[in-house]
Design a protein around this motif. Structure first.
Motif, PDB file in Angstrom:
ATOM      1  N   MET B   1       0.652  -1.118  -0.119  1.00  0.00           N
ATOM      2  CA  MET B   1       0.104   0.109  -0.146  1.00  0.00           C
ATOM      3  C   MET B   1       0.865   1.166   0.142  1.00  0.00           C
ATOM      4  SD  MET B   1      -2.843   0.981   2.762  1.00  0.00           S
ATOM      5  CE  MET B   1      -2.004   0.560   4.218  1.00  0.00           C
ATOM      6  N   LYS B   2       0.668   2.127  -1.069  1.00  0.00           N
ATOM      7  CA  LYS B   2       1.555   3.421  -1.101  1.00  0.00           C
ATOM      8  C   LYS B   2       1.023   4.519  -0.311  1.00  0.00           C
ATOM      9  CE  LYS B   2       4.233   4.258  -4.618  1.00  0.00           C
ATOM     10  NZ  LYS B   2       4.565   4.553  -6.139  1.00  0.00           N
ATOM     11  N   ILE B   3       1.438   5.156   0.443  1.00  0.00           N
ATOM     12  CA  ILE B   3       0.842   6.131   1.336  1.00  0.00           C
ATOM     13  C   ILE B   3       1.463   7.535   0.752  1.00  0.00           C
ATOM     14  CG2 ILE B   3       0.199   7.078   3.553  1.00  0.00           C
ATOM     15  CD1 ILE B   3       0.570   4.144   4.538  1.00  0.00           C
ATOM     16  N   LEU B   4       0.445   8.383   0.458  1.00  0.00           N
ATOM     17  CA  LEU B   4       0.886   9.992   0.388  1.00  0.00           C
ATOM     18  C   LEU B   4       0.375  10.927   1.632  1.00  0.00           C
ATOM     19  CD1 LEU B   4       2.143  12.138  -1.510  1.00  0.00           C
ATOM     20  CD2 LEU B   4      -0.342  12.203  -2.307  1.00  0.00           C
ATOM     21  N   ILE B  31       6.075   5.769   2.458  1.00  0.00           N
ATOM     22  CA  ILE B  31       5.162   6.787   2.467  1.00  0.00           C
ATOM     23  C   ILE B  31       5.909   8.054   1.718  1.00  0.00           C
ATOM     24  CG2 ILE B  31       4.743   8.347   4.414  1.00  0.00           C
ATOM     25  CD1 ILE B  31       4.345   6.208   6.397  1.00  0.00           C
ATOM     26  N   THR B  32       5.268   8.691   0.928  1.00  0.00           N
ATOM     27  CA  THR B  32       5.795  10.110   0.258  1.00  0.00           C
ATOM     28  C   THR B  32       5.108  11.054   1.181  1.00  0.00           C
ATOM     29  OG1 THR B  32       5.425   8.906  -1.818  1.00  0.00           O
ATOM     30  CG2 THR B  32       5.843  11.268  -1.754  1.00  0.00           C
ATOM     31  N   VAL B  33       5.939  11.938   1.475  1.00  0.00           N
ATOM     32  CA  VAL B  33       5.459  13.130   2.326  1.00  0.00           C
ATOM     33  C   VAL B  33       5.694  14.484   1.668  1.00  0.00           C
ATOM     34  CG1 VAL B  33       7.371  13.024   4.069  1.00  0.00           C
ATOM     35  CG2 VAL B  33       5.200  14.106   4.576  1.00  0.00           C
ATOM     36  N   LEU B  34       4.839  15.458   1.844  1.00  0.00           N
ATOM     37  CA  LEU B  34       4.846  16.585   1.163  1.00  0.00           C
ATOM     38  C   LEU B  34       4.550  17.939   2.139  1.00  0.00           C
ATOM     39  CD1 LEU B  34       5.382  16.091  -1.842  1.00  0.00           C
ATOM     40  CD2 LEU B  34       3.131  17.196  -2.421  1.00  0.00           C
ATOM     41  N   ASP B  35       5.293  18.702   2.211  1.00  0.00           N
ATOM     42  CA  ASP B  35       5.156  19.893   2.910  1.00  0.00           C
ATOM     43  C   ASP B  35       4.383  20.786   2.227  1.00  0.00           C
ATOM     44  OD1 ASP B  35       5.149  22.295   4.459  1.00  0.00           O
ATOM     45  OD2 ASP B  35       7.480  22.321   4.689  1.00  0.00           O
ATOM     46  N   LEU B  36       3.185  20.962   2.243  1.00  0.00           N
ATOM     47  CA  LEU B  36       2.334  21.797   1.520  1.00  0.00           C
ATOM     48  C   LEU B  36       2.729  23.172   1.333  1.00  0.00           C
ATOM     49  CD1 LEU B  36      -1.325  20.376   1.496  1.00  0.00           C
ATOM     50  CD2 LEU B  36       0.448  19.902  -0.211  1.00  0.00           C
ATOM     51  N   THR B  37       3.403  23.712   2.488  1.00  0.00           N
ATOM     52  CA  THR B  37       3.421  25.115   2.715  1.00  0.00           C
ATOM     53  C   THR B  37       4.873  25.418   1.661  1.00  0.00           C
ATOM     54  OG1 THR B  37       2.720  25.306   4.927  1.00  0.00           O
ATOM     55  CG2 THR B  37       4.377  26.897   4.334  1.00  0.00           C
ATOM     56  N   ARG B  38       5.710  24.244   2.040  1.00  0.00           N
ATOM     57  CA  ARG B  38       6.981  24.670   1.028  1.00  0.00           C
ATOM     58  C   ARG B  38       6.581  24.433  -0.534  1.00  0.00           C
ATOM     59  NH1 ARG B  38      10.368  21.776  -1.521  1.00  0.00           N
ATOM     60  NH2 ARG B  38       9.391  19.825  -0.859  1.00  0.00           N
ATOM     61  N   VAL B  39       5.695  23.428  -0.737  1.00  0.00           N
ATOM     62  CA  VAL B  39       5.562  23.170  -2.257  1.00  0.00           C
ATOM     63  C   VAL B  39       4.700  24.217  -2.933  1.00  0.00           C
ATOM     64  CG1 VAL B  39       4.260  21.624  -3.661  1.00  0.00           C
ATOM     65  CG2 VAL B  39       5.726  20.669  -1.867  1.00  0.00           C
ATOM     66  N   GLY B  40       3.673  24.673  -2.068  1.00  0.00           N
ATOM     67  CA  GLY B  40       2.902  25.815  -2.683  1.00  0.00           C
ATOM     68  C   GLY B  40       3.518  27.327  -2.761  1.00  0.00           C
ATOM     69  N   HIS B  58      -0.766   6.737  -5.578  1.00  0.00           N
ATOM     70  CA  HIS B  58      -0.771   6.341  -4.367  1.00  0.00           C
ATOM     71  C   HIS B  58      -2.097   5.810  -3.868  1.00  0.00           C
ATOM     72  CE1 HIS B  58       2.723   8.934  -4.197  1.00  0.00           C
ATOM     73  NE2 HIS B  58       3.010   8.248  -3.004  1.00  0.00           N
ATOM     74  N   ASP B  59      -2.339   4.626  -2.834  1.00  0.00           N
ATOM     75  CA  ASP B  59      -3.477   4.135  -2.450  1.00  0.00           C
ATOM     76  C   ASP B  59      -4.425   4.815  -1.498  1.00  0.00           C
ATOM     77  OD1 ASP B  59      -2.936   1.910  -4.370  1.00  0.00           O
ATOM     78  OD2 ASP B  59      -1.108   1.553  -2.877  1.00  0.00           O
ATOM     79  N   ARG B  60      -3.541   5.509  -0.583  1.00  0.00           N
ATOM     80  CA  ARG B  60      -4.041   6.218   0.745  1.00  0.00           C
ATOM     81  C   ARG B  60      -3.608   7.356   1.063  1.00  0.00           C
ATOM     82  NH1 ARG B  60      -4.224   2.839   6.272  1.00  0.00           N
ATOM     83  NH2 ARG B  60      -5.887   1.709   5.161  1.00  0.00           N
ATOM     84  N   ILE B  61      -4.453   8.272   1.150  1.00  0.00           N
ATOM     85  CA  ILE B  61      -4.000   9.888   1.043  1.00  0.00           C
ATOM     86  C   ILE B  61      -4.253  10.270   2.548  1.00  0.00           C
ATOM     87  CG2 ILE B  61      -4.163  11.963   0.185  1.00  0.00           C
ATOM     88  CD1 ILE B  61      -3.915   9.835  -1.924  1.00  0.00           C
ATOM     89  N   VAL B  62      -3.117  10.803   3.254  1.00  0.00           N
ATOM     90  CA  VAL B  62      -3.260  11.201   4.596  1.00  0.00           C
ATOM     91  C   VAL B  62      -3.118  13.086   4.420  1.00  0.00           C
ATOM     92  CG1 VAL B  62      -2.198  11.304   6.951  1.00  0.00           C
ATOM     93  CG2 VAL B  62      -2.093   9.174   5.249  1.00  0.00           C
TER      94      VAL B  62
END
Lengths: 201, 201
Positions: B1-4, B31-40, B58-62
């Protein structure tokens, strides 16, 4: 009663209904209206002191916005997180907004019957708006009945036009405050009792 | 299971707990993790195509965030409004997220018992999170039980440390999906029935 409308639309020029509402507010006495997207600029940054003073100089606060993903556009949340600070809006001995009123003015794309159990939006507006209701409760503001204009995706131009007057009447109605309405109804009952007493006397 | 994991904190460097969670996610396989504040960036602007491709792989979004004014910081709403477009997340024949899972990972300042009728936050987390639940429903994602870490304002350092392992186990648990849990329980019942039949035979 002085009313402050905070309009949270990403681009009022591209709006179908929120622009008309904004314009009607701007042309009405005793209503101050603020386009948060313009005021906050591209980084959604607010002058906290200035915004807090604005709140303090009004009696009724209106959050006006289109309903995107079951909430307001991000600029309103940016405003909330920056302006409703600890020591101003909440925290010991510092609830400066106590006694003020909060009313939401919302447009939705989906029709009214979708906002029910069994409808495709599953939940009622009252359920989906609890984060705003609780924001009012936490800051000591009276949460008034929201104004919701449904079905923007399918509605006729005439209905949109008509919403302007209805919305204006709604946000200016003193009896939107349940305590004021209750007081008037108690007064009516009192008059009735008086009348009944006089008749039977 | 790939988690974002999409992390929505205005400044992770100033965070007490969300930074630890972010770090733990970043160090975990699958697990792929994204800091939305940095990305945006400062204008909270997202590359829509890129974000949509990420979701699809990805299969599961957090959604990971601190609970400010009973919702997420504005950057998550900016992401939602930009990325979950008509023709991708909803609309006829185009619900690309169907079958994926959504789980929220949230820290709150107030203690758990405040999120109840009679508590100072009046409403339960489930009530306050309905806008997210309905976002999942509307896009055909399965809404999983949220992970909520309460009482950040008063809790001990050790409890914060301990939350990391609990959170990781939570978001990686296949049985967080109620259908998968149900299937296992049905299997257990079937085995029981078989056993009962064999005993009485």
């Amino acid at each position: 009663m002085k009313i402050l409308v905070l309009t949270a639309h990403p681009d009022l020029n591209k709006s179908r209904i929120n622009r008309s509402w904004f314009k009607a507010f701007a042309e009405t006495d005793d209503i101050t209206v603020l386009d948060l997207t313009r005021v906050g600029g591209p980084t959604m940054s607010f002058n906290v002191e200035e915004q807090q003073q604005l709140l303090l100089s009004h009696d009724r606060i209106v959050f006006q916005f289109p309903f995107y993903w079951y909430s307001a556009p991000p600029v309103l949340k940016a405003w909330q997180d920056q302006v409703l600070t600890y020591g101003f809006a909440y925290g010991p001995g510092s609830k400066k907004l106590v006694g003020r009123e909060l009313v939401l003015a919302i447009s939705t794309g989906g029709p009214e019957d979708s906002y029910h159990a069994g409808g495709y939006n599953n939940f009622s507006m009252d359920e989906l708006l609890k984060p705003f209701q609780q924001t009012a409760l936490m800051t000591g503001m009276t949460y008034l009945r929201p104004f919701v204009f449904h079905g923007l995706a399918v509605v006729a131009e005439a209905a949109m036009e008509a919403s302007i007057a209805t919305l204006l009447a709604h946000i200016q109605d003193p009896e939107l405050n349940p305590l004021i309405k209750k007081a008037r109804m108690d007064k009516l009952l009192e008059n009735d009792a008086e009348l009944a007493a006089r008749v039977s006397a």
